[in-house]
Design a protein around this motif. Structure first.
Motif, PDB file in Angstrom:
ATOM      1  N   ALA A 117      18.269   5.634   3.512  1.00 15.27           N
ATOM      2  CA  ALA A 117      16.654   4.641   4.003  1.00 15.27           C
ATOM      3  C   ALA A 117      16.009   6.703   4.277  1.00 15.27           C
ATOM      4  O   ALA A 117      15.127   6.108   4.375  1.00 15.27           O
ATOM      5  N   GLN A 118      16.730   7.340   4.321  1.00 15.96           N
ATOM      6  CA  GLN A 118      15.753   8.684   3.808  1.00 15.96           C
ATOM      7  C   GLN A 118      14.477   8.451   2.327  1.00 15.96           C
ATOM      8  O   GLN A 118      13.555   9.195   2.714  1.00 15.96           O
ATOM      9  N   ALA A 119      15.424   8.195   1.482  1.00 14.80           N
ATOM     10  CA  ALA A 119      15.028   8.394   0.183  1.00 14.80           C
ATOM     11  C   ALA A 119      13.611   6.800   0.282  1.00 14.80           C
ATOM     12  O   ALA A 119      12.705   7.052   0.079  1.00 14.80           O
ATOM     13  N   THR A 120      14.021   5.804   1.377  1.00 14.25           N
ATOM     14  CA  THR A 120      12.987   5.411   1.604  1.00 14.25           C
ATOM     15  C   THR A 120      12.168   5.236   2.162  1.00 14.25           C
ATOM     16  O   THR A 120      10.520   4.581   1.713  1.00 14.25           O
ATOM     17  N   ALA A 121      12.335   5.831   2.994  1.00 17.88           N
ATOM     18  CA  ALA A 121      11.211   6.282   4.046  1.00 17.88           C
ATOM     19  C   ALA A 121      10.533   7.690   3.055  1.00 17.88           C
ATOM     20  O   ALA A 121       8.765   7.208   3.238  1.00 17.88           O
ATOM     21  N   THR A 122      11.285   8.584   1.754  1.00 20.33           N
ATOM     22  CA  THR A 122      10.305   9.364   1.738  1.00 20.33           C
ATOM     23  C   THR A 122       9.857   9.144   0.468  1.00 20.33           C
ATOM     24  O   THR A 122       7.895   8.947   0.602  1.00 20.33           O
ATOM     25  N   LYS A 123       9.702   7.422   0.140  1.00 22.75           N
ATOM     26  CA  LYS A 123       9.102   6.992  -1.213  1.00 22.75           C
ATOM     27  C   LYS A 123       7.881   5.769   0.016  1.00 22.75           C
ATOM     28  O   LYS A 123       6.994   6.389  -0.918  1.00 22.75           O
ATOM     29  N   ALA A 124       8.343   5.399   0.914  1.00 18.85           N
ATOM     30  CA  ALA A 124       6.846   4.869   1.126  1.00 18.85           C
ATOM     31  C   ALA A 124       5.591   5.602   2.306  1.00 18.85           C
ATOM     32  O   ALA A 124       4.493   5.255   2.636  1.00 18.85           O
ATOM     33  N   ALA A 125       6.564   6.770   2.615  1.00 11.80           N
ATOM     34  CA  ALA A 125       5.610   8.010   3.116  1.00 11.80           C
ATOM     35  C   ALA A 125       4.194   8.641   1.664  1.00 11.80           C
ATOM     36  O   ALA A 125       3.459   9.490   1.994  1.00 11.80           O
ATOM     37  N   GLN A 126       4.720   8.835   0.400  1.00  9.29           N
ATOM     38  CA  GLN A 126       4.100   8.816  -0.260  1.00  9.29           C
ATOM     39  C   GLN A 126       3.186   8.006  -1.043  1.00  9.29           C
ATOM     40  O   GLN A 126       2.550   6.912  -0.647  1.00  9.29           O
TER      41      GLN A 126
END
Length: 126
Positions: A117-126
């Motif tokens: 979830a953290q990786a997905t959130a980081t990806k979505a924020a970029q």
């Protein structure tokens, strides 16, 4: 302006929703079902063993015809009690082991899902 009736499905990323919500829920449900099956089987095995022992003791008692037979039966009860105590201890250890395994797998699953979830959130924020 969008409202509830004009939902833009193109803007909604179902892959992210799947990876964040449904996949972890399915993985935990599978883990819980596996644990429940193992626990139920352990309980069924234990119940059958205790029932078989009890019925065997009743049959042995029904075959007592005299004082010597009663003495032999009573002496045999000590061994039966010892065997049942050992079986009970083993069954308890098995249940504890199943519970510990379930907790460890649940924790690992949770940790993996948080990282994803953290990786997905980081990806979505970029």
């Amino acid at each position: 302006m969008m409202n509830a009736f004009n939902f833009d499905t193109k803007a909604f990323d179902t892959k992210q929703f799947e990876s964040i919500f449904f996949a972890p829920a399915r993985a935990y449900a599978n883990l819980a079902v596996d644990y429940t099956e193992k626990l139920a089987n352990a309980q069924l095995d234990a119940t059958k063993a205790y029932t078989d022992t009890g019925l065997a003791q009743l049959r042995t008692l029904m075959n007592v015809k005299d004082a010597e037979g009663l003495r032999a039966y009573m002496e045999g009860q000590q061994k039966v009690a010892k065997d049942l105590a050992e079986r009970l201890k083993g069954d308890a250890e098995k249940v504890v082991s199943l519970q510990q395994d379930f907790v460890q797998q649940s924790q690992k699953l949770t940790e993996d899902n948080v990282k994803q979830a953290q990786a997905t959130a980081t990806k979505a924020a970029q």
